[in-house]
Design a protein around this motif. Structure first.
Motif, PDB file in Angstrom:
ATOM      1  N   TYR A  33      33.666  51.149  42.250  1.00  0.00           N
ATOM      2  CA  TYR A  33      33.269  49.755  42.086  1.00  0.00           C
ATOM      3  C   TYR A  33      32.371  49.644  40.860  1.00  0.00           C
ATOM      4  O   TYR A  33      31.537  50.513  40.631  1.00  0.00           O
ATOM      5  N   TYR A  35      29.536  47.023  39.131  1.00  0.00           N
ATOM      6  CA  TYR A  35      28.661  45.876  39.316  1.00  0.00           C
ATOM      7  C   TYR A  35      27.847  45.675  38.052  1.00  0.00           C
ATOM      8  O   TYR A  35      27.530  46.635  37.345  1.00  0.00           O
ATOM      9  N   PHE A  45      29.370  41.697  41.639  1.00  0.00           N
ATOM     10  CA  PHE A  45      30.590  42.482  41.689  1.00  0.00           C
ATOM     11  C   PHE A  45      31.484  42.166  40.492  1.00  0.00           C
ATOM     12  O   PHE A  45      31.639  41.002  40.099  1.00  0.00           O
ATOM     13  N   TYR A  48      37.015  46.466  41.566  1.00  0.00           N
ATOM     14  CA  TYR A  48      37.160  47.551  42.541  1.00  0.00           C
ATOM     15  C   TYR A  48      38.470  48.266  42.227  1.00  0.00           C
ATOM     16  O   TYR A  48      39.520  47.630  42.126  1.00  0.00           O
ATOM     17  N   ILE A  55      42.312  47.126  42.523  1.00  0.00           N
ATOM     18  CA  ILE A  55      42.475  46.486  43.822  1.00  0.00           C
ATOM     19  C   ILE A  55      41.954  45.050  43.803  1.00  0.00           C
ATOM     20  O   ILE A  55      42.566  44.143  44.354  1.00  0.00           O
ATOM     21  N   ASP A  56      40.808  44.853  43.185  1.00  0.00           N
ATOM     22  CA  ASP A  56      40.178  43.524  43.161  1.00  0.00           C
ATOM     23  C   ASP A  56      39.415  43.386  41.863  1.00  0.00           C
ATOM     24  O   ASP A  56      38.461  44.124  41.636  1.00  0.00           O
ATOM     25  N   SER A  58      38.313  40.256  40.841  1.00  0.00           N
ATOM     26  CA  SER A  58      37.908  38.848  40.914  1.00  0.00           C
ATOM     27  C   SER A  58      36.573  38.572  40.221  1.00  0.00           C
ATOM     28  O   SER A  58      36.280  37.433  39.890  1.00  0.00           O
ATOM     29  N   PRO A 101      30.531  50.680  49.439  1.00  0.00           N
ATOM     30  CA  PRO A 101      30.136  51.508  48.297  1.00  0.00           C
ATOM     31  C   PRO A 101      28.690  51.942  48.445  1.00  0.00           C
ATOM     32  O   PRO A 101      27.792  51.328  47.916  1.00  0.00           O
TER      33      PRO A 101
END
Lengths: 113, 112
Positions: A33, A35, A45, A48, A55-56, A58, A101
């Motif tokens: 992840y 950040y 965030f 990921y 995966i993500d 966003s 995480p």
């Protein structure tokens, strides 16, 4: 067992240059992840990833930012044509796949001049 | 909109003066709530995970509790080494993977 490793710890870039931030997850962890922590703000965030997959994403800005986690080697967060507003601490975290995480790296502090 | 709010923003304590930090959340579907400690110039360090209302976790001088709308981090008889920023974060049921949404943090300073 080494923790999450990030390098460089400090990075200075001029406006318009590219920044590459690296993250090596804990041994055995296949989930990463990213950040971002802007000055006087909380952690936000960004993305990921699992090995070879996003995966993500966003939380990633639509332009100039990209991330990868190849089959071999560290995860890379790439920022093209940096601007002053990109100055922040960028943290990487990893997990073995189950659970949050829980393990964060020490961060890369990016300064754009 | 999902929100996580921590209060107070900053807290100054004398050594031995117990206090509580608040993390309130307005989210649609909580999977878990997490507390981290962050020292200056370092990454967050995991403290606790709470999953259901009424749950409590303890570690040394820290105790975390959870209700349906908020969580508290109680610091009992703090020492100067407890000085840090304490972060809470929520994991939502609808979130892909294990994405966390963080609050703004509470900066704690414990004076000897």
């Amino acid at each position: 067992n080494a923790g999450v490793m990030q390098n460089p710890r400090h990075l200075v870039r001029r406006r318009g240059q590219e920044a590459r931030l690296r993250c090596s997850p804990m041994k055995g962890h296949s989930h990463v992840y990213w950040y971002r922590q802007l000055p006087e703000e909380g952690l936000k965030f960004m993305v990921y990833l699992q090995k070879e997959n996003i995966i993500d994403e966003s939380g990633m800005p639509k332009e100039r930012f990209s991330a990868e986690f190849p089959k071999e080697g560290p995860s890379i967060l790439r920022i093209q044509q940096v601007v002053r507003g990109d100055s922040a601490a960028y943290f990487c975290a990893s997990s073995p796949g189950q659970g949050p995480p829980g393990y964060f790296g020490p961060g890369t502090r990016l300064t754009v001049t | 909109e999902d929100q996580v709010t921590q209060s107070p923003e900053a807290l100054r304590l004398q050594e031995g003066e117990s206090s509580s930090l608040n993390c309130s959340y307005t989210v649609s579907g909580l999977r878990g709530l997490f507390w981290y400690r962050q020292d200056p110039g370092k990454g967050p360090e995991f403290l606790f995970t709470l999953y259901s209302a009424g749950e409590e976790k303890e570690k040394e001088r820290l105790k975390a509790t959870l209700t349906k709308k908020e969580s508290f981090l109680h610091i009992t008889a703090p020492k100067p080494e407890d000085s840090a920023t304490y972060l809470c974060a929520v994991q939502l049921i609808k979130a892909a993977g294990n994405k966390l949404t963080f609050g703004g943090g509470t900066r704690v300073l414990v004076k000897p």
